[in-house]
Scaffold this active site. Structure first.
Site, short mmCIF file in Angstrom:
data_model
loop_
_atom_site.label_atom_id
_atom_site.label_comp_id
_atom_site.label_asym_id
_atom_site.label_seq_id
_atom_site.Cartn_x
_atom_site.Cartn_y
_atom_site.Cartn_z
N LYS A 127 0.83 -1.21 0.00
CA LYS A 127 0.00 0.00 0.00
C LYS A 127 0.87 1.26 0.00
CE LYS A 127 -1.53 2.28 3.42
NZ LYS A 127 -2.11 2.76 4.69
N ASP A 178 -6.51 1.30 1.23
CA ASP A 178 -6.51 1.50 2.68
C ASP A 178 -7.88 1.10 3.21
OD1 ASP A 178 -8.23 3.51 1.92
OD2 ASP A 178 -7.15 5.12 2.95
#
Length: 215
Positions: free
Chosen positions: A115, A133
């Site tokens: 991420k 997220d």
């Protein structure tokens, strides 16, 4: 998805990365600090942090406990301080003190997962990417772009198939804004949501209100 992209584009045309940073290095540090922490808190901490520390060498010039103290308002600050110093050491030893632009190189850095790497390559280097997220994951599952039991990686892959590559980065930001300011984890704005007719969870949440009106 086409309908959602149109709707969210109108709702949040200026969606952007809300972590304050001046360069790829500061962005990487900010994203690392943001794990299990709000962007607002991170920005308050980095306002002073980025004045005190401006290069990888700066972070290594102080004892670990001093860095811990500087980021103590951040969740998991001890682990993150350790990751920051390890990351800075690797940058100096292996990358000439610069943040690498390649995704696979970024993920080699301590504390940098998929991420974080996606956020850095897309925002710092202009490479299309979708970072998943909690907001992106929640919205994707609520709207049926992904299944409830899909992993974060599975959500990312499905979004990449559904969204044109040129729109990955802006869609990532708009999904975050949609989840952060509209489709919240608690008390989402279902009554005024333009996507409620396509959202199973939204319809379920609206049923009690509709039943009360019917009575």
């Amino acid at each position: 998805m086409d309908h959602f992209l149109s709707v969210v584009g109108e709702m949040f045309p200026d969606a952007h990365c809300e972590l304050h940073h001046r360069n790829p290095f500061e962005l990487t540090i900010a994203v690392l600090l943001s794990a299990q922490c709000t962007d607002e808190t991170v920005n308050k901490v980095t306002a002073d942090l980025f004045q005190k520390y401006q290069t990888p060498a700066d972070y290594l010039a102080v004892p670990l406990d001093e860095l811990e103290h500087d980021i103590r308002r951040i969740g998991l600050f001890r682990n993150k301080a350790l990751f920051i110093q390890k990351l800075c050491r690797m940058l100096l030893e292996d990358y000439g003190g610069e943040i690498p632009q390649q995704h696979e190189e970024l993920t080699k850095l301590p504390g940098v997962g998929r991420k974080t790497a996606n956020v850095v390559v897309s925002n710092a280097f202009g490479v299309p990417a979708i970072a998943v997220d909690t907001h992106v994951e929640r919205v994707s599952k609520r709207l049926g772009f992904a299944k409830a039991d899909d992993s974060v990686l599975e959500v990312e892959k499905k979004l990449m198939k559904l969204v044109p590559r040129a729109l990955w980065t802006e869609t990532h930001h708009r999904l975050i804004f949609f989840g952060r300011y509209h489709c919240k984890a608690q008390n989402p704005n279902c009554p005024v949501c333009p996507m409620v007719d396509e959202c199973k969870e939204g319809k379920q949440r609206m049923k009690p209100a509709l039943n009360r009106k019917a009575k």
